[in-house]
Motif scaffolding. Structure first.
Motif, PDB file in Angstrom:
ATOM      1  N   LEU A 168      -3.340 -46.250  -7.131  1.00  0.00           N
ATOM      2  CA  LEU A 168      -1.943 -46.500  -6.766  1.00  0.00           C
ATOM      3  C   LEU A 168      -1.609 -46.033  -5.358  1.00  0.00           C
ATOM      4  CD1 LEU A 168      -0.220 -45.451 -10.107  1.00  0.00           C
ATOM      5  CD2 LEU A 168      -0.845 -47.729  -9.348  1.00  0.00           C
ATOM      6  N   GLN A 169      -2.599 -45.526  -4.653  1.00  0.00           N
ATOM      7  CA  GLN A 169      -2.451 -45.048  -3.279  1.00  0.00           C
ATOM      8  C   GLN A 169      -1.326 -44.011  -3.182  1.00  0.00           C
ATOM      9  OE1 GLN A 169      -1.975 -48.544  -0.849  1.00  0.00           O
ATOM     10  NE2 GLN A 169      -3.942 -49.374  -1.465  1.00  0.00           N
ATOM     11  N   LEU A 170      -1.398 -43.016  -4.031  1.00  0.00           N
ATOM     12  CA  LEU A 170      -0.363 -41.986  -4.060  1.00  0.00           C
ATOM     13  C   LEU A 170      -0.334 -41.146  -2.793  1.00  0.00           C
ATOM     14  CD1 LEU A 170      -0.733 -40.766  -7.758  1.00  0.00           C
ATOM     15  CD2 LEU A 170       0.921 -42.383  -6.835  1.00  0.00           C
ATOM     16  N   ASP A 171      -1.458 -41.071  -2.095  1.00  0.00           N
ATOM     17  CA  ASP A 171      -1.543 -40.257  -0.884  1.00  0.00           C
ATOM     18  C   ASP A 171      -1.194 -41.031   0.382  1.00  0.00           C
ATOM     19  OD1 ASP A 171      -2.443 -38.303  -2.546  1.00  0.00           O
ATOM     20  OD2 ASP A 171      -4.552 -38.548  -2.041  1.00  0.00           O
ATOM     21  N   SER A 172      -0.844 -42.300   0.255  1.00  0.00           N
ATOM     22  CA  SER A 172      -0.635 -43.113   1.455  1.00  0.00           C
ATOM     23  C   SER A 172       0.635 -42.693   2.195  1.00  0.00           C
ATOM     24  CB  SER A 172      -0.560 -44.597   1.093  1.00  0.00           C
ATOM     25  OG  SER A 172       0.652 -44.875   0.440  1.00  0.00           O
ATOM     26  N   TYR A 173       0.699 -43.063   3.445  1.00  0.00           N
ATOM     27  CA  TYR A 173       1.818 -42.702   4.318  1.00  0.00           C
ATOM     28  C   TYR A 173       3.131 -43.322   3.827  1.00  0.00           C
ATOM     29  CZ  TYR A 173       4.667 -42.449   8.532  1.00  0.00           C
ATOM     30  OH  TYR A 173       5.678 -42.233   9.424  1.00  0.00           O
ATOM     31  N   ARG A 174       3.056 -44.543   3.320  1.00  0.00           N
ATOM     32  CA  ARG A 174       4.257 -45.256   2.882  1.00  0.00           C
ATOM     33  C   ARG A 174       4.595 -45.013   1.412  1.00  0.00           C
ATOM     34  NH1 ARG A 174       3.022 -50.920   5.906  1.00  0.00           N
ATOM     35  NH2 ARG A 174       3.389 -50.141   8.004  1.00  0.00           N
ATOM     36  N   GLY A 175       3.884 -44.140   0.775  1.00  0.00           N
ATOM     37  CA  GLY A 175       4.174 -43.840  -0.624  1.00  0.00           C
ATOM     38  C   GLY A 175       3.326 -44.656  -1.578  1.00  0.00           C
ATOM     39  N   PRO A 176       3.539 -44.463  -2.868  1.00  0.00           N
ATOM     40  CA  PRO A 176       2.716 -45.158  -3.862  1.00  0.00           C
ATOM     41  C   PRO A 176       2.944 -46.669  -3.855  1.00  0.00           C
ATOM     42  CG  PRO A 176       4.382 -43.765  -4.919  1.00  0.00           C
ATOM     43  CD  PRO A 176       4.510 -43.569  -3.454  1.00  0.00           C
ATOM     44  N   LYS A 177       1.906 -47.396  -4.239  1.00  0.00           N
ATOM     45  CA  LYS A 177       1.961 -48.855  -4.314  1.00  0.00           C
ATOM     46  C   LYS A 177       1.801 -49.267  -5.770  1.00  0.00           C
ATOM     47  CE  LYS A 177       1.496 -49.470   0.242  1.00  0.00           C
ATOM     48  NZ  LYS A 177       2.194 -48.361   0.767  1.00  0.00           N
ATOM     49  N   ILE A 178       2.398 -50.412  -6.118  1.00  0.00           N
ATOM     50  CA  ILE A 178       2.234 -50.930  -7.474  1.00  0.00           C
ATOM     51  C   ILE A 178       0.884 -51.630  -7.577  1.00  0.00           C
ATOM     52  CG2 ILE A 178       4.691 -51.153  -7.933  1.00  0.00           C
ATOM     53  CD1 ILE A 178       4.453 -54.128  -7.294  1.00  0.00           C
ATOM     54  N   SER A 179       0.373 -51.722  -8.790  1.00  0.00           N
ATOM     55  CA  SER A 179      -0.920 -52.378  -8.991  1.00  0.00           C
ATOM     56  C   SER A 179      -0.751 -53.888  -8.932  1.00  0.00           C
ATOM     57  CB  SER A 179      -1.503 -51.969 -10.345  1.00  0.00           C
ATOM     58  OG  SER A 179      -0.724 -52.508 -11.389  1.00  0.00           O
ATOM     59  N   GLY A 180      -1.852 -54.589  -8.826  1.00  0.00           N
ATOM     60  CA  GLY A 180      -1.813 -56.044  -8.769  1.00  0.00           C
ATOM     61  C   GLY A 180      -1.247 -56.651 -10.042  1.00  0.00           C
ATOM     62  N   ARG A 181      -1.569 -56.058 -11.174  1.00  0.00           N
ATOM     63  CA  ARG A 181      -1.062 -56.575 -12.443  1.00  0.00           C
ATOM     64  C   ARG A 181       0.461 -56.412 -12.533  1.00  0.00           C
ATOM     65  NH1 ARG A 181      -3.278 -55.028 -18.465  1.00  0.00           N
ATOM     66  NH2 ARG A 181      -1.954 -56.474 -19.599  1.00  0.00           N
ATOM     67  N   THR A 182       0.959 -55.267 -12.096  1.00  0.00           N
ATOM     68  CA  THR A 182       2.404 -55.051 -12.093  1.00  0.00           C
ATOM     69  C   THR A 182       3.088 -56.029 -11.152  1.00  0.00           C
ATOM     70  OG1 THR A 182       2.089 -52.714 -12.605  1.00  0.00           O
ATOM     71  CG2 THR A 182       4.216 -53.342 -11.712  1.00  0.00           C
ATOM     72  N   ASP A 183       2.479 -56.278 -10.010  1.00  0.00           N
ATOM     73  CA  ASP A 183       3.032 -57.229  -9.053  1.00  0.00           C
ATOM     74  C   ASP A 183       3.110 -58.625  -9.665  1.00  0.00           C
ATOM     75  OD1 ASP A 183       4.026 -58.002  -6.486  1.00  0.00           O
ATOM     76  OD2 ASP A 183       2.052 -58.868  -6.064  1.00  0.00           O
ATOM     77  N   SER A 184       2.080 -59.025 -10.414  1.00  0.00           N
ATOM     78  CA  SER A 184       2.116 -60.356 -11.031  1.00  0.00           C
ATOM     79  C   SER A 184       3.184 -60.429 -12.120  1.00  0.00           C
ATOM     80  CB  SER A 184       0.737 -60.731 -11.582  1.00  0.00           C
ATOM     81  OG  SER A 184       0.423 -59.947 -12.699  1.00  0.00           O
ATOM     82  N   VAL A 185       3.424 -59.330 -12.848  1.00  0.00           N
ATOM     83  CA  VAL A 185       4.496 -59.310 -13.852  1.00  0.00           C
ATOM     84  C   VAL A 185       5.853 -59.445 -13.161  1.00  0.00           C
ATOM     85  CG1 VAL A 185       5.682 -57.850 -15.556  1.00  0.00           C
ATOM     86  CG2 VAL A 185       3.199 -58.005 -15.572  1.00  0.00           C
ATOM     87  N   LEU A 186       6.033 -58.751 -12.065  1.00  0.00           N
ATOM     88  CA  LEU A 186       7.300 -58.847 -11.326  1.00  0.00           C
ATOM     89  C   LEU A 186       7.533 -60.270 -10.821  1.00  0.00           C
ATOM     90  CD1 LEU A 186       7.263 -55.513  -9.276  1.00  0.00           C
ATOM     91  CD2 LEU A 186       8.629 -56.048 -11.302  1.00  0.00           C
ATOM     92  N   ARG A 187       6.490 -60.910 -10.315  1.00  0.00           N
ATOM     93  CA  ARG A 187       6.641 -62.282  -9.833  1.00  0.00           C
ATOM     94  C   ARG A 187       6.903 -63.246 -10.979  1.00  0.00           C
ATOM     95  NH1 ARG A 187       1.825 -63.708  -7.832  1.00  0.00           N
ATOM     96  NH2 ARG A 187       0.872 -61.664  -7.891  1.00  0.00           N
ATOM     97  N   ARG A 188       6.250 -63.020 -12.106  1.00  0.00           N
ATOM     98  CA  ARG A 188       6.409 -63.913 -13.255  1.00  0.00           C
ATOM     99  C   ARG A 188       7.850 -63.915 -13.785  1.00  0.00           C
ATOM    100  NH1 ARG A 188       3.380 -63.157 -18.985  1.00  0.00           N
ATOM    101  NH2 ARG A 188       4.344 -64.919 -20.040  1.00  0.00           N
ATOM    102  N   PHE A 189       8.465 -62.745 -13.774  1.00  0.00           N
ATOM    103  CA  PHE A 189       9.840 -62.630 -14.262  1.00  0.00           C
ATOM    104  C   PHE A 189      10.867 -62.650 -13.119  1.00  0.00           C
ATOM    105  CE2 PHE A 189       7.368 -61.046 -17.804  1.00  0.00           C
ATOM    106  CZ  PHE A 189       8.028 -61.590 -18.888  1.00  0.00           C
ATOM    107  N   ALA A 190      10.457 -63.067 -11.939  1.00  0.00           N
ATOM    108  CA  ALA A 190      11.323 -63.185 -10.761  1.00  0.00           C
ATOM    109  C   ALA A 190      12.008 -61.859 -10.437  1.00  0.00           C
ATOM    110  CB  ALA A 190      12.352 -64.300 -10.957  1.00  0.00           C
ATOM    111  N   LEU A 191      11.244 -60.791 -10.475  1.00  0.00           N
ATOM    112  CA  LEU A 191      11.785 -59.455 -10.198  1.00  0.00           C
ATOM    113  C   LEU A 191      11.219 -58.838  -8.922  1.00  0.00           C
ATOM    114  CD1 LEU A 191      11.599 -57.998 -13.827  1.00  0.00           C
ATOM    115  CD2 LEU A 191      13.638 -58.805 -12.634  1.00  0.00           C
ATOM    116  N   ALA A 192      10.343 -59.542  -8.240  1.00  0.00           N
ATOM    117  CA  ALA A 192       9.680 -58.972  -7.055  1.00  0.00           C
ATOM    118  C   ALA A 192      10.693 -58.643  -5.959  1.00  0.00           C
ATOM    119  CB  ALA A 192       8.609 -59.915  -6.537  1.00  0.00           C
ATOM    120  N   ASP A 193      11.638 -59.550  -5.719  1.00  0.00           N
ATOM    121  CA  ASP A 193      12.636 -59.305  -4.668  1.00  0.00           C
ATOM    122  C   ASP A 193      13.543 -58.129  -5.035  1.00  0.00           C
ATOM    123  OD1 ASP A 193      11.669 -61.357  -3.103  1.00  0.00           O
ATOM    124  OD2 ASP A 193      13.027 -62.856  -3.981  1.00  0.00           O
ATOM    125  N   ILE A 194      13.917 -58.070  -6.312  1.00  0.00           N
ATOM    126  CA  ILE A 194      14.759 -56.956  -6.765  1.00  0.00           C
ATOM    127  C   ILE A 194      14.007 -55.635  -6.607  1.00  0.00           C
ATOM    128  CG2 ILE A 194      15.961 -55.950  -8.748  1.00  0.00           C
ATOM    129  CD1 ILE A 194      16.366 -58.806  -9.794  1.00  0.00           C
TER     130      ILE A 194
END
Length: 110
Positions: free
Chosen positions: A57-83
């Motif tokens: 999840l890249q918890l140590d990254s400069y910009r903070g944690p990132k969501i996983s690819g699977r979570t990203d696909s769920v967000l896109r599937r339910f039109a929640l990515a922009d939100i």
């Protein structure tokens, strides 16, 4: 002077083979005992425990944690990515509302 096994009686040949086998087994055991795991260091004390999610999840990254690819696909599937990109807390609230109305296993994961 070395004698040939053809000149030995069967008892002497068997005794010679047994002695040879015993010697090989003894040397093998000695070798295993001397080269055992005494030089290995199996436990390493860490100043901070390992977290398997840190890399994923890249918890140590400069910009903070990132969501996983699977979570990203769920967000896109339910039109929640922009939100999610605008307000993650609001996205979570919408996901909770969807979860109450739908019985979608993929939504539970996301």
């Amino acid at each position: 002077m070395r004698t040939c096994s053809a000149n030995l009686s069967p008892k002497q040949a068997n005794a010679s083979k047994r002695t040879h086998h015993k010697t090989l087994i003894t040397l093998l055991c000695l070798f295993m005992a001397l080269t055992g795991c005494s030089g290995q260091q199996f436990l390493i004390r860490r100043s901070q425990p390992a977290n398997p999610l840190t890399g994923r999840l890249q918890l140590d990254s400069y910009r903070g944690p990132k969501i996983s690819g699977r979570t990203d696909s769920v967000l896109r599937r339910f039109a929640l990515a922009d939100i999610y990109n605008e307000d993650p807390k609001q996205c979570l609230e919408v996901m909770h509302e969807l979860l109450e109305s739908e019985v979608e296993a993929e939504l539970v994961y996301g």
